[in-house]
Scaffold this motif. Structure first.
Motif: not given
Ligand code: HEM
Lengths: 263, 419
Positions: A222, B10, B98, B102, B116, B124
């Protein structure tokens, strides 16, 4: 069988010597020889594990010795695949070193083939251990590349921007790889626990630590991609993550007790 | 750190609205919640939890005050403490908001970038499913035990010492323990290998003897030397020797439950100065002598006995597997029959029966765990989504990742990162 183990160890040791030499010689042939030796070590290890598999009648992933052998193998394999795209001599040398250390540490453990207790007789076990160790191997290399990055990013360092970029890219790639395989490892472990004990999660110390580790890398992902963290800060998260891996993999066995204490 | 949108560099549209939702959906908030949960997990593995607390206090009784404080703070049951569940709730709230954003942001995207987004949405959502499945387990799940012998039937299982009813009945048709064949079957030790002796202490006289155990042989004892008087000497006979002592509470009758040395005891008769007295001595409870029914007067020489038995350790056969053949019947009609073993449970109408243990002392006795967890399919769906989502994000559509898109990293990078 021990001969095979020793041969693979020797190959890794030679890979270490050659890749350290390569740091100074800067000749392509030396680089390639180093990677070749690493590949030879991994190949011999593959044979070793297959022989052990057929002798034991089950996948050789069930105790500390066997899992360390697998760990060394996975590190070598992940690095070899990575080296198709990214080649940095310091990383080759560091990888060879860590395989040698892992196998040396493995030989400190009992290597006899032992019968398994009922709960361990499951195909989920093999998949679980294999994917965890593959994930750990990815993280091990991310740890090395993060350290090399930090060294290369010092002001006095003569390292080029190419090297720093290559190390950042390596850290990113191996963390993504490790994150996926650790997830598969945790999930298959949960499915296995559910089929053996009727509960997919029981907050056993090893489980909990693998989750902690996974969270550390989730924070990395993140910060890295959503907040655009780069450079030293990202490298430090990668290092903390690997310390957490070491604790999950080895520390928990010695310091905390739980379901996994037999391994 | 430089300015970045909450949803990543973005995306503009959905993140504009300020307020609670934006706060919950911000990456710093999410990362902080994850970090706090990780720290809570560390605390939960380092401090003694639940049942471990009693063990810990046994070893360190001096720390009782500290333990009480920790319990008061909710730190001795971290993983079921309300504050911990609350943190998971915050994570779920953040994930929900979130993920919703998305999905909105996915509009207008194409190709890899769209893939993606869907990959990360899947990742999520998978976490939400896993957490949701856990909630379902907490509310509607049940877990308990059944212990019974071959031939027994039950329609109850035990949850926290109280019985819970099953909507059908289970019969244990057969129970088998398999051992690794290259090892010897457990056998009873040969008589010659067992070392037994009786120590007699005569407190009044400060005298002690050690004798081998000989059934029904009358032995004469007493002080040696000048002060030996007839009332001082006595006769000792070992009347009975039992390997596994049990006494029937109603009749007072003593019998041996088995040939194994589980509770070895001997009955010693002492005749002294016209009085006869007999008492039991137990190898397991050396400081306890039990006067038997045959005890006549209780007077005479006051002797204490210590019975010692040393049985050589048995080569324990390693258990390979244990299997229970279960028959499930509803209204007297057999509906299912299956032999379960450790990694192969039986499921019927939402209940799953797991082979959980056996009784080394009684090979016909099995223990089962009974679980009803309607959350499992939800959690497993989450597991599947997680793996698919991560593969999509990292390998199928990696090109859409912000950091690998030109221009984004520079904008996101902070000043000290440019080396
Ligand atoms: C343990 C909890 C979580 C895991 C394992 C997780 C896992 C991931 C992974 C693997 C990605 C993709 C990263 C990449 O592009 O390489 C990601 C992106 C993201 N995560 Fe999480 N996440 C978690 C919790 C959260 C939470 C609570 C939020 C809320 C704010 C969040 C918001 C985002 C956003 C906004 C992205 C970008 C998504 C995109 O670009 O499409 N994540 N997360």
């Amino acid at each position: 069988m021990t001969t095979l183990f020793n041969v693979s160890f020797t190959a890794y040791l030679l890979a270490l010597l050659v890749s350290v030499f390569a740091l100074f010689s800067k000749r392509r042939l030396v680089d390639v020889t180093g990677i070749g030796l690493l590949a030879a070590g991994a190949l011999v290890q593959t044979v070793y594990m297959l022989v052990r598999w057929s002798e034991a009648g089950r996948a050789p992933f069930s105790n500390m010795f066997e899992s360390l052998v697998l760990f060394a193998w996975a590190i070598a394999v992940v690095y070899i695949v990575l080296s198709i795209k990214i080649r940095v001599r310091a990383l080759a040398a560091a990888t060879a070193l860590i395989t040698v250390v892992t196998l040396a540490y493995a030989s400190a453990f009992e290597s006899d083939i032992r019968p398994l207790m009922p709960a361990l007789q499951s195909n989920w076990l093999s998949v679980h251990v294999f994917s965890c160790l593959l994930g750990y191997a990815g993280f091990a290399i991310s740890f090395l590349s993060a350290i090399i990055f930090l060294v290369a990013a010092r002001e006095r360092s003569k390292a080029t921007k190419e090297i720093r970029d290559a190390m950042e890219e390596t850290t990113d790639k191996t963390i993504a790889f490790g994150f996926l395989f650790l997830a598969i490892g945790i999930i298959t472990g949960a499915v296995w626990a559910n089929s053996a004990w009727g509960t997919y999660w029981s907050w056993d110390p090893k489980e909990t630590w693998s989750l902690i580790t996974w969270f550390v890398y989730a924070i990395y992902l993140h910060c890295r991609y959503m907040r655009g963290w780069r450079g030293k800060r990202a490298a430090w998260i990668a290092i903390v993550g690997f310390i957490s891996i070491l604790f999950t993999y080895i520390g928990v066995n010695f310091l905390l007790s739980g379901l996994h204490s037999y391994a | 750190m430089s300015r970045t949108d909450t949803d990543g560099p973005r995306d503009e549209a959905p993140a504009k609205k300020a307020g609670l939702a934006s706060f919950l959906a911000s990456v710093p908030f999410a990362a902080s919640v994850i970090a706090i949960i990780a720290v809570a997990c560390i605390v939960g593995t380092l401090l003694p939890q639940g049942e471990q607390v009693a063990d810990y206090l046994q070893e360190h009784p001096e720390n009782e005050g500290q333990m009480e404080l920790l319990a008061f703070l909710g730190l001795t049951n971290v993983f079921s403490a309300p504050w911990f569940i609350g943190l998971l709730g915050l994570l779920a709230a953040s994930l929900s908001v979130c993920t919703y954003r998305r999905v909105l942001a996915a509009r207008g995207k194409q190709g890899k970038a769209l893939g993606r987004v869907w990959g990360s949405v899947l990742t999520h959502i998978s976490l939400l499913l896993i957490l949701g499945g856990g909630v379902v387990r907490g509310i509607w799940g049940e877990r308990g035990d059944i212990s019974f012998r071959e031939g027994d039937t039950t329609d109850h299982f035990v949850v926290n010492r109280s019985a819970s009813k099953l909507p059908f009945s289970v019969t244990l048709e057969k129970f088998e323990i398999e051992t690794y064949s290259n090892q010897e079957e457990p056998s009873h030790p040969a008589a010659g290998d067992i070392h037994e002796q009786l120590q007699i202490a005569w407190k009044e006289r400060n005298l002690e003897w050690t004798l081998p155990i000989r059934l029904d042989a009358v032995q004469q004892f007493g002080p040696d030397g000048a002060d030996r008087k007839p009332e001082d000497s006595f006769q000792l006979t070992i009347l009975r020797r039992i390997t596994d002592f049990v006494v029937d509470m109603d009749t007072g009758e003593v019998t041996s439950r088995s040939d194994a040395f589980n509770n070895p005891a001997i009955l010693v008769e002492v005749v002294n100065n016209g009085h006869t007295n007999a008492q039991w001595a137990f190898a397991r409870y050396p400081d306890f002598n039990m006067h038997s029914e045959e005890d006549k007067a209780g007077r005479g020489a006051q002797l204490t006995f210590r019975y010692e038995v040393m049985v050589p350790a048995q080569p324990q056969a390693t258990v390979k597997d244990y299997k229970s053949t279960l028959v499930i019947s509803e209204d007297g009609v057999v509906v299912r029959k299956k032999t379960i073993e450790v990694n192969a449970p039986l499921s019927y109408r939402g209940y799953t029966f797991y082979q959980s243990g056996y009784n080394p002392k009684d090979p016909k006795w099995t223990s089962l765990q009974v679980v009803r967890d309607p959350g499992v399919p939800i959690v497993y769906a989450g597991f599947g989504f997680m793996i698919l989502g991560l593969i999509a994000v990292f390998y199928v559509c990696p090109g859409g990742r912000p950091a690998t898109r030109p221009g984004v990293t520079k904008e996101g990078a902070s000043s000290d990162d440019t080396i």
